[in-house]
Scaffold this active site. Structure first.
Site, PDB file in Angstrom:
ATOM      1  N   GLY A 125      26.204 -28.189  33.985  1.00  0.00           N
ATOM      2  CA  GLY A 125      26.452 -29.582  33.581  1.00  0.00           C
ATOM      3  C   GLY A 125      26.941 -29.637  32.152  1.00  0.00           C
ATOM      4  N   ALA A 126      27.803 -28.662  31.793  1.00  0.00           N
ATOM      5  CA  ALA A 126      28.176 -28.458  30.382  1.00  0.00           C
ATOM      6  C   ALA A 126      29.425 -29.220  29.958  1.00  0.00           C
ATOM      7  CB  ALA A 126      28.382 -26.963  30.130  1.00  0.00           C
ATOM      8  N   ILE A 148      24.545 -34.044  27.382  1.00  0.00           N
ATOM      9  CA  ILE A 148      23.591 -33.114  26.770  1.00  0.00           C
ATOM     10  C   ILE A 148      24.079 -31.666  26.915  1.00  0.00           C
ATOM     11  CG2 ILE A 148      21.222 -32.222  26.932  1.00  0.00           C
ATOM     12  CD1 ILE A 148      20.374 -35.069  27.868  1.00  0.00           C
ATOM     13  N   LYS A 168      27.046 -30.446  27.079  1.00  0.00           N
ATOM     14  CA  LYS A 168      28.139 -30.128  26.149  1.00  0.00           C
ATOM     15  C   LYS A 168      27.579 -29.909  24.731  1.00  0.00           C
ATOM     16  CE  LYS A 168      32.721 -31.717  24.801  1.00  0.00           C
ATOM     17  NZ  LYS A 168      33.628 -32.865  24.769  1.00  0.00           N
ATOM     18  N   ALA A 169      26.604 -30.737  24.358  1.00  0.00           N
ATOM     19  CA  ALA A 169      25.990 -30.588  23.026  1.00  0.00           C
ATOM     20  C   ALA A 169      25.223 -29.261  22.928  1.00  0.00           C
ATOM     21  CB  ALA A 169      25.058 -31.767  22.749  1.00  0.00           C
ATOM     22  N   CYS A 181      31.820 -25.402  39.328  1.00  0.00           N
ATOM     23  CA  CYS A 181      30.699 -25.006  40.181  1.00  0.00           C
ATOM     24  C   CYS A 181      29.773 -26.183  40.445  1.00  0.00           C
ATOM     25  CB  CYS A 181      29.936 -23.895  39.455  1.00  0.00           C
ATOM     26  SG  CYS A 181      28.254 -23.641  39.994  1.00  0.00           S
ATOM     27  N   VAL A 221      26.117 -26.978  41.417  1.00  0.00           N
ATOM     28  CA  VAL A 221      24.851 -26.219  41.421  1.00  0.00           C
ATOM     29  C   VAL A 221      24.067 -26.382  42.725  1.00  0.00           C
ATOM     30  CG1 VAL A 221      24.589 -26.221  38.899  1.00  0.00           C
ATOM     31  CG2 VAL A 221      23.534 -28.067  40.245  1.00  0.00           C
ATOM     32  N   TYR A 244      14.503 -39.658  41.242  1.00  0.00           N
ATOM     33  CA  TYR A 244      14.750 -38.923  39.987  1.00  0.00           C
ATOM     34  C   TYR A 244      13.415 -38.414  39.429  1.00  0.00           C
ATOM     35  CZ  TYR A 244      16.642 -38.173  35.242  1.00  0.00           C
ATOM     36  OH  TYR A 244      17.031 -37.627  34.036  1.00  0.00           O
ATOM     37  N   LYS A 253      12.335 -34.488  38.837  1.00  0.00           N
ATOM     38  CA  LYS A 253      12.021 -33.986  37.494  1.00  0.00           C
ATOM     39  C   LYS A 253      10.577 -33.461  37.412  1.00  0.00           C
ATOM     40  CE  LYS A 253      16.080 -34.590  35.674  1.00  0.00           C
ATOM     41  NZ  LYS A 253      16.878 -33.423  35.227  1.00  0.00           N
TER      42      LYS A 253
HETATM   43  N1  NAD Z   1      20.587 -39.112  29.400  1.00  0.00           N
HETATM   44  C1  NAD Z   1      19.274 -39.232  29.485  1.00  0.00           C
HETATM   45  O1  NAD Z   1      18.680 -40.266  29.175  1.00  0.00           O
HETATM   46  C2  NAD Z   1      18.458 -38.042  29.911  1.00  0.00           C
HETATM   47  C3  NAD Z   1      17.129 -37.984  29.529  1.00  0.00           C
HETATM   48  C4  NAD Z   1      16.351 -36.925  29.926  1.00  0.00           C
HETATM   49  C5  NAD Z   1      16.897 -35.924  30.687  1.00  0.00           C
HETATM   50  N2  NAD Z   1      18.197 -35.983  31.054  1.00  0.00           N
HETATM   51  C6  NAD Z   1      18.710 -34.899  31.874  1.00  0.00           C
HETATM   52  O2  NAD Z   1      19.670 -34.184  31.112  1.00  0.00           O
HETATM   53  C7  NAD Z   1      20.587 -33.556  31.979  1.00  0.00           C
HETATM   54  C8  NAD Z   1      22.004 -33.860  31.536  1.00  0.00           C
HETATM   55  O3  NAD Z   1      22.232 -35.238  31.708  1.00  0.00           O
HETATM   56  P1  NAD Z   1      23.206 -36.097  30.789  1.00  0.00           P
HETATM   57  O4  NAD Z   1      22.424 -37.225  30.305  1.00  0.00           O
HETATM   58  O5  NAD Z   1      23.927 -35.235  29.839  1.00  0.00           O
HETATM   59  O6  NAD Z   1      24.189 -36.640  31.910  1.00  0.00           O
HETATM   60  P2  NAD Z   1      25.775 -36.653  32.021  1.00  0.00           P
HETATM   61  O7  NAD Z   1      26.065 -37.415  33.251  1.00  0.00           O
HETATM   62  O8  NAD Z   1      26.377 -37.099  30.742  1.00  0.00           O
HETATM   63  O9  NAD Z   1      26.155 -35.125  32.223  1.00  0.00           O
HETATM   64  C9  NAD Z   1      25.794 -34.432  33.379  1.00  0.00           C
HETATM   65  C10 NAD Z   1      26.821 -33.350  33.659  1.00  0.00           C
HETATM   66  O10 NAD Z   1      26.387 -32.667  34.837  1.00  0.00           O
HETATM   67  C11 NAD Z   1      27.504 -32.505  35.698  1.00  0.00           C
HETATM   68  N3  NAD Z   1      27.056 -32.391  37.084  1.00  0.00           N
HETATM   69  C12 NAD Z   1      26.612 -33.382  37.883  1.00  0.00           C
HETATM   70  N4  NAD Z   1      26.342 -32.903  39.100  1.00  0.00           N
HETATM   71  C13 NAD Z   1      26.608 -31.578  39.061  1.00  0.00           C
HETATM   72  C14 NAD Z   1      26.531 -30.543  40.014  1.00  0.00           C
HETATM   73  N5  NAD Z   1      26.154 -30.784  41.276  1.00  0.00           N
HETATM   74  N6  NAD Z   1      26.864 -29.286  39.632  1.00  0.00           N
HETATM   75  C15 NAD Z   1      27.290 -29.039  38.379  1.00  0.00           C
HETATM   76  N7  NAD Z   1      27.405 -29.983  37.438  1.00  0.00           N
HETATM   77  C16 NAD Z   1      27.062 -31.242  37.774  1.00  0.00           C
HETATM   78  C17 NAD Z   1      28.360 -33.735  35.457  1.00  0.00           C
HETATM   79  O11 NAD Z   1      29.706 -33.544  35.897  1.00  0.00           O
HETATM   80  C18 NAD Z   1      28.220 -33.914  33.962  1.00  0.00           C
HETATM   81  O12 NAD Z   1      29.210 -33.204  33.256  1.00  0.00           O
HETATM   82  C19 NAD Z   1      20.249 -34.058  33.387  1.00  0.00           C
HETATM   83  O13 NAD Z   1      19.462 -33.101  34.053  1.00  0.00           O
HETATM   84  C20 NAD Z   1      19.445 -35.300  33.114  1.00  0.00           C
HETATM   85  O14 NAD Z   1      18.578 -35.607  34.160  1.00  0.00           O
HETATM   86  C21 NAD Z   1      19.007 -37.005  30.674  1.00  0.00           C
HETATM   87  C1  LIG Z   2       4.076 -37.826  26.712  1.00  0.00           C
HETATM   88  C2  LIG Z   2       3.793 -38.215  28.130  1.00  0.00           C
HETATM   89  C3  LIG Z   2       4.879 -39.065  28.675  1.00  0.00           C
HETATM   90  C4  LIG Z   2       4.455 -39.690  29.923  1.00  0.00           C
HETATM   91  C5  LIG Z   2       5.581 -40.407  30.564  1.00  0.00           C
HETATM   92  C6  LIG Z   2       5.225 -41.802  30.894  1.00  0.00           C
HETATM   93  O1  LIG Z   2       3.950 -41.886  31.462  1.00  0.00           O
HETATM   94  C7  LIG Z   2       6.128 -42.486  31.862  1.00  0.00           C
HETATM   95  C8  LIG Z   2       7.514 -41.980  31.956  1.00  0.00           C
HETATM   96  C9  LIG Z   2       8.333 -43.045  32.525  1.00  0.00           C
HETATM   97  C10 LIG Z   2       9.632 -43.129  32.469  1.00  0.00           C
HETATM   98  C11 LIG Z   2      10.505 -42.124  31.993  1.00  0.00           C
HETATM   99  C12 LIG Z   2      11.780 -42.326  31.865  1.00  0.00           C
HETATM  100  C13 LIG Z   2      12.663 -41.332  31.379  1.00  0.00           C
HETATM  101  C14 LIG Z   2      13.953 -41.530  31.364  1.00  0.00           C
HETATM  102  C15 LIG Z   2      14.959 -40.589  30.759  1.00  0.00           C
HETATM  103  O2  LIG Z   2      14.350 -39.392  30.424  1.00  0.00           O
HETATM  104  C16 LIG Z   2      16.153 -40.350  31.652  1.00  0.00           C
HETATM  105  O3  LIG Z   2      15.948 -39.111  32.270  1.00  0.00           O
HETATM  106  C17 LIG Z   2      16.318 -41.392  32.680  1.00  0.00           C
HETATM  107  C18 LIG Z   2      17.726 -41.628  33.048  1.00  0.00           C
HETATM  108  C19 LIG Z   2      17.769 -42.839  33.910  1.00  0.00           C
HETATM  109  C20 LIG Z   2      17.693 -44.087  33.086  1.00  0.00           C
HETATM  110  O4  LIG Z   2      18.698 -44.385  32.442  1.00  0.00           O
HETATM  111  O5  LIG Z   2      16.664 -44.764  33.090  1.00  0.00           O
END
Ligand code: NAD
Ligand SMILES: CCCCC[C@H](O)CC\C=C/C=C/C=C/[C@@H](O)[C@@H](O)CCCC(=O)O
Length: 264
Positions: free
Chosen positions: A12-13, A17, A19-20, A63, A65, A151, A155
Site C-alpha cells: 500500500g506504498a 501512510i 508512501k510516507a 500487487c 495483497v 474494519y 484490525k
Molecule cells: N488514515 C487513517 O486514519 C488510518 C488510521 C489508522 C490506520 N490506518 C491504516 O493505515 C493503512 C494505510 O492507510 P492510508 O490511510 O494510508 O490509506 P490510503 O487509502 O491513503 O492508502 C492505502 C493504499 O493501499 C493500497 N491498497 C488498497 N488495497 C490494496 C490491495 N488489495 N493490495 C495492495 N495495495 C492496496 C491503495 O491503492 C493505497 O495506495 C491501512 O491499513 C489503514 O487501515 C489508517
Molecule cells: C488506547 C486504547 C484505545 C482504545 C480504542 C477505543 O476504545 C475505541 C477505538 C474506536 C475507534 C477507533 C477509530 C480509529 C480510526 C482510525 O484509526 C482509522 O483507522 C479509521 C479509518 C476510518 C475512519 O475514517 O473513521
C-alpha cells in the site's frame, strides 16, 4: 537496525501512510520495494523517488495483497532485485463495510500472508538473516469503531495475529521482531472516504468526539514513529504502539496473571 544497505518492502506504498513510510526509509539509506494495487499511483511514486533519491533505490511491483500468487511474485522479484529483504511493512488496508469480505481479505488476510511470506524468507531456521516486520493496524484494532465494525474486526485480527506470531518468533528463535502500529485518525484517502457516506450520519457524533480528543495526524507523523521502531533493536518483540497527535506509547494488554479466579 541501521538502515544503510538494508532492503525494505512496503505494501500500500503508492500513497498515504505507506508512501510516507517508504519516503522515510529512503531518506535513511534503505532500498525499498513499493507494492500497491494502483499501478499508476505506484509508478508515479517511484518516478518521484527516483528524482529525489536517485534511480534504483526504489522499485514498484503492482500487487494485490489479497492474491497469494501476486504477493509471492512481488516478494520474489524484490528479493532477486535487491538481494534479500530486512524490513517488511504490511500497511495496505481499506474501509469497505458493504463488500466486507474484500475488507477482511485485504486488511487481515493480506497482513497474515505478508507476514508468512516475510518469515519464510527471513527466519534463521530457513537460513534467513532475520529482520523486522511492522504491521499497521489502527486504534480500531484496540476498541470498537462503530462506523466500521468490519474494519474494527479486521484490525483486531491484525493485532491478535501479530502478537501471537511474535511470541512464536521468540520461542522458536526466528530472529525476526514483529511490531504493530495503531494510529488514530490520519489525513489520507481512507479517512476522507468515510466522510462521504450519508448512511453513517447517526454515528458521526461518536466519531467526532474521538476526532476532537485524538486530533488528526499527518502520514509523516506515523512515519517518524515507524522509523524509531525499526531502528531501535531494543523495541519489544510483539509490542503494539498507539499513535495519536499526543504521541506514541506501548499498550499494556492483560496477562494470564490478571485473569480473576473463577467463582462458580
Ligand atoms: N488514515 C487513517 O486514519 C488510518 C488510521 C489508522 C490506520 N490506518 C491504516 O493505515 C493503512 C494505510 O492507510 P492510508 O490511510 O494510508 O490509506 P490510503 O487509502 O491513503 O492508502 C492505502 C493504499 O493501499 C493500497 N491498497 C488498497 N488495497 C490494496 C490491495 N488489495 N493490495 C495492495 N495495495 C492496496 C491503495 O491503492 C493505497 O495506495 C491501512 O491499513 C489503514 O487501515 C489508517
Ligand atoms: C488506547 C486504547 C484505545 C482504545 C480504542 C477505543 O476504545 C475505541 C477505538 C474506536 C475507534 C477507533 C477509530 C480509529 C480510526 C482510525 O484509526 C482509522 O483507522 C479509521 C479509518 C476510518 C475512519 O475514517 O473513521
Amino acid at each position: 537496525m541501521a538502515l544503510e544497505g538494508k532492503v525494505a518492502l512496503v505494501t500500500g506504498a503508492a500513497r498515504g501512510i505507506g508512501k510516507a513510510l517508504t519516503e522515510i526509509l529512503l531518506q535513511n539509506g534503505a532500498k525499498v520495494a513499493l507494492l500497491d494495487v494502483d499501478k499508476n499511483a505506484g509508478q508515479e511514486a517511484v518516478s518521484a523517488f527516483d528524482e529525489e533519491f536517485g534511480a534504483g533505490r526504489s522499485v514498484f511491483c503492482c500487487c494485490d495483497v489479497s492474491s497469494e500468487v501476486q504477493f509471492r511474485d512481488a516478494f520474489e522479484k524484490s528479493t532477486q532485485l535487491f538481494g534479500g529483504l530486512d524490513i517488511i511493512c504490511n500497511n495496505a488496508g481499506i474501509v469497505n463495510e458493504s463488500d466486507w469480505e474484500k475488507a477482511v481479505a485485504v486488511n487481515l488476510n493480506g497482513v497474515i500472508r505478508g507476514t508468512f511470506l516475510a518469515l519464510e524468507l527471513m527466519k534463521k531456521e530457513n537460513g534467513g538473516r532475520g529482520g523486522v516486520i511492522v504491521n499497521i493496524a489502527s486504534m480500531a484494532g484496540l476498541g470498537p469503531h462503530a462506523v466500521a465494525p468490519v474494519y474494527t474486526a479486521s484490525k483486531h485480527g491484525v493485532v491478535g495475529f501479530s502478537r501471537a506470531i511474535a511470541e512464536a518468533s521468540t520461542v522458536l528463535g526466528y530472529g525476526v521482531r514483529i511490531n504493530v502500529l495503531c494510529p488514530g485518525f490520519v489525513q489520507t484517502t481512507i479517512f476522507a472516504s468515510l466522510e462521504k457516506d450519508e448512511a453513517l450520519e447517526k454515528l458521526r457524533n461518536q466519531r467526532g468526539k474521538l476526532l476532537e480528543s485524538w486530533g488528526i495526524l499527518e502520514p509523516s507523523d506515523v512515519a517518524k514513529i515507524f522509523l524509531r521502531i525499526v531502528l531501535d533493536d531494543s523495541s519489544r518483540n510483539g509490542g503494539v504502539l498507539v499513535i495519536t497527535s499526543k504521541g506514541a506509547e506501548y499498550i499494556n494488554f492483560p496477562t494470564a496473571a490478571d485473569v480473576p479466579a473463577a467463582t462458580l
